[in-house]
Design an enzyme around this catalytic site. Structure first.
Site, mmCIF file in Angstrom:
data_model
loop_
_atom_site.group_PDB
_atom_site.id
_atom_site.type_symbol
_atom_site.label_atom_id
_atom_site.label_comp_id
_atom_site.label_asym_id
_atom_site.label_seq_id
_atom_site.Cartn_x
_atom_site.Cartn_y
_atom_site.Cartn_z
ATOM 1 N N LYS A 97 -8.730 3.829 -19.748
ATOM 2 C CA LYS A 97 -9.046 4.179 -21.138
ATOM 3 C C LYS A 97 -7.798 4.052 -22.013
ATOM 4 O O LYS A 97 -7.209 2.992 -22.060
ATOM 5 C CB LYS A 97 -9.653 5.585 -21.168
ATOM 6 C CG LYS A 97 -10.707 5.847 -20.077
ATOM 7 C CD LYS A 97 -12.012 5.085 -20.301
ATOM 8 C CE LYS A 97 -12.936 5.136 -19.091
ATOM 9 N NZ LYS A 97 -13.334 6.472 -18.658
ATOM 10 N N TYR A 132 -17.230 14.589 -17.093
ATOM 11 C CA TYR A 132 -17.576 13.169 -17.014
ATOM 12 C C TYR A 132 -18.664 12.987 -15.952
ATOM 13 O O TYR A 132 -18.614 13.620 -14.888
ATOM 14 C CB TYR A 132 -16.304 12.401 -16.639
ATOM 15 C CG TYR A 132 -16.497 10.918 -16.466
ATOM 16 C CD1 TYR A 132 -16.748 10.109 -17.562
ATOM 17 C CD2 TYR A 132 -16.428 10.340 -15.208
ATOM 18 C CE1 TYR A 132 -16.923 8.747 -17.404
ATOM 19 C CE2 TYR A 132 -16.593 8.973 -15.040
ATOM 20 C CZ TYR A 132 -16.846 8.185 -16.137
ATOM 21 O OH TYR A 132 -17.020 6.846 -15.986
ATOM 22 N N ASP A 139 -8.583 17.032 -16.218
ATOM 23 C CA ASP A 139 -8.816 15.630 -16.578
ATOM 24 C C ASP A 139 -8.486 15.503 -18.066
ATOM 25 O O ASP A 139 -9.205 16.014 -18.925
ATOM 26 C CB ASP A 139 -10.269 15.248 -16.297
ATOM 27 C CG ASP A 139 -10.557 13.773 -16.603
ATOM 28 O OD1 ASP A 139 -9.858 13.190 -17.459
ATOM 29 O OD2 ASP A 139 -11.497 13.212 -16.006
ATOM 30 N N ARG A 150 0.845 -1.209 0.000
ATOM 31 C CA ARG A 150 0.000 0.000 0.000
ATOM 32 C C ARG A 150 0.874 1.251 0.000
ATOM 33 O O ARG A 150 0.471 2.309 -0.463
ATOM 34 C CB ARG A 150 -0.971 0.023 1.200
ATOM 35 C CG ARG A 150 -1.762 1.342 1.287
ATOM 36 C CD ARG A 150 -3.053 1.243 2.078
ATOM 37 N NE ARG A 150 -2.898 0.524 3.325
ATOM 38 C CZ ARG A 150 -2.281 1.024 4.412
ATOM 39 N NH1 ARG A 150 -1.793 2.245 4.395
ATOM 40 N NH2 ARG A 150 -2.177 0.290 5.493
HETATM 41 C C1 LIG Z 1 -13.770 7.010 -17.432
HETATM 42 C C2 LIG Z 1 -13.495 8.399 -17.054
HETATM 43 C C3 LIG Z 1 -13.286 8.761 -15.713
HETATM 44 C C4 LIG Z 1 -13.410 7.778 -14.567
HETATM 45 O O1 LIG Z 1 -12.460 6.769 -14.655
HETATM 46 P P1 LIG Z 1 -12.667 5.288 -14.031
HETATM 47 O O2 LIG Z 1 -11.374 4.626 -14.327
HETATM 48 O O3 LIG Z 1 -13.834 4.683 -14.722
HETATM 49 O O4 LIG Z 1 -12.929 5.477 -12.576
HETATM 50 C C5 LIG Z 1 -12.969 10.081 -15.435
HETATM 51 N N1 LIG Z 1 -12.902 11.005 -16.420
HETATM 52 C C6 LIG Z 1 -13.101 10.693 -17.711
HETATM 53 C C7 LIG Z 1 -13.015 11.746 -18.737
HETATM 54 C C8 LIG Z 1 -13.417 9.382 -18.075
HETATM 55 O O5 LIG Z 1 -13.641 9.091 -19.361
#
Ligand SMILES: *Cc1c(COP(=O)(O)O)cnc(C)c1O
Length: 393
Positions: free
Chosen positions: A209, A112, A184, A59
């Site tokens: 992603k 998001y 983000d 951790r």
């Molecule tokens: C998918 C996504 C998230 C969240 O990510 P997770 O890995 O599903 O928790 C945050 N911001 C954007 C733009 C996303 O496409």
């Protein structure tokens, strides 16, 4: 390990791994161990007080996770990266050291769905007020700032309408106000955009992603300066949303091909967007690489590629449903950035948790279809969309 002068495709393969430190293993091994034993008590004491460099408990630190963090930092040209158990944990983790009760976060409105939910359901309970600007334009964000604002938060490109936020303008506002800019950057990724170079303090990724790219893990990341990431890492260790070494190992492998995959997403995205824009049943295509996109000029300044995500508008919900149900190569589902193409109606996937009224105000019409173009041959994807569009009654 790669040098700083190497180009991104080279760093993607080599950064974070030194074969000589791992019995000569050509690729990073998986350290699947919760705990690490010390040879004696004196060494353990040194590990605990930091005078001996090493590992104690996963951790706190794990060699596989650290390797993936170093690879990502190298891709982003950042001093440091911290991996989290999901993208949402990364959003929360990035903000944790920057917000206390009484502080205010100002955000651009096209976020998001999960992030919006965090901002409306979690942050206010912790005494943090959240203000959403009327649009992503700098003047709308500026008019929301107050002396309590400690964070400007934005997402670019946005999901699902692919609007582009002017990062240099946002960074200017943040600097002037003594606030931090958190971006983000999930939909772009370091091949297509470098928010840190444009003045962002922290960049958040859902590594589920494009960075991992193979749709087989959930992971998140925050990249930025050593000073800022050290603060959020301390809070992460205290709250526990770390990434396990198994997904970190898959992420390391995924990132090795990230530049290669992203280049193909960019090529496929441009080809599919051009096809959709020329189709008589498609009312509008939202893709920043198209000259018709409202933010095209900004996208050209700020980005070096436009990615595989786009959305397009059909006459109504029935038409959208028909296209979604008639494609054969596109899987029906949320998420994006994987090797396989996906299709969805944002109203019942990514923005499912956003109330209908707010969804419509955001421009998410019932006829909106979102696609994530994978790395298949674009001509096959175009042929598939063509036959699905032909099925609209
Ligand atoms: C998918 C996504 C998230 C969240 O990510 P997770 O890995 O599903 O928790 C945050 N911001 C954007 C733009 C996303 O496409």
């Amino acid at each position: 390990m790669s040098g700083v002068a190497d180009r991104i495709a080279t760093r993607a393969v080599h950064a974070g791994h030194e074969p000589a430190s791992h019995q000569g293993a050509a690729v990073p091994p998986l350290y699947a161990s919760a705990t690490f034993v010390a040879p004696d008590t004196a060494t353990l004491e040194g590990l605990n007080d930091g005078s001996v460099r090493g590992y104690v408990y996963s951790r706190i630190r794990n060699p596989t996770v650290l390797a993936a963090e170093q690879r990502l930092a190298s891709l982003e040209g950042a001093e440091s990266a911290v991996l989290f158990s999901s993208g949402m944990a990364a959003v929360a983790g990035a903000l944790a050291p920057l917000l206390a009760a009484g502080d205010e976060l100002v955000a651009t409105p096209d976020l998001y769905g999960g992030t919006l939910r965090y901002f409306t359901e979690v942050l206010p309970r912790q005494g943090v007020s959240v203000r959403l600007a009327a649009s992503g334009a700098a003047e709308d964000v500026a008019s929301c700032l107050s002396p309590a604002t400690t964070v400007i938060y934005t997402e670019t490109p946005t999901n699902p309408l692919l609007r582009i936020v002017d990062l240099a303008a946002m960074a200017g506002l943040a600097r002037k106000h003594g606030a931090r800019l958190v971006v983000d950057g999930t939909l772009g990724g370091p091949l297509n955009q470098t928010p840190l170079a444009q003045g962002a303090d922290l960049v958040v990724h859902s590594a589920s992603k494009y960075l991992n790219g193979h749709g087989d893990i959930i992971a998140g990341a925050v990249v930025g300066s050593r000073e800022l990431t050290r603060r959020l890492r301390t809070l992460q260790q205290a709250s526990g949303a770390i990434l396990d070494p198994h997904p970190a190992w898959l992420l390391l492998r995924g990132m090795a091909t990230y530049p290669l995959r992203m280049a193909q997403h960019n090529r496929g995205g441009e080809a599919v967007a051009a096809f959709l824009a020329s189709h008589p049943k498609v009312l509008r295509v939202h893709y920043p690489g198209l000259a018709s996109h409202p933010d095209h000029a900004l996208a050209c300044r700020q980005m070096t590629g436009f990615g595989g995500l786009m959305s397009f508008e059909l006459a109504d919900g029935v038409a959208a449903r028909t296209v979604v149900d008639c494609t054969r190569l596109f899987g029906i589902g949320a998420s994006l950035g994987g090797v396989e193409s996906l299709i969805s109606q944002p109203g019942n996937t990514s923005h499912h948790s956003v109330p209908t009224e707010r969804r419509l105000a955001m421009g998410i019409a019932p006829g909106l279809v979102r696609i994530s173009v994978g790395i298949e041959d674009p001509q096959d994807l175009i042929a598939d969309l063509d036959q699905a569009l032909a099925a609209i009654p």
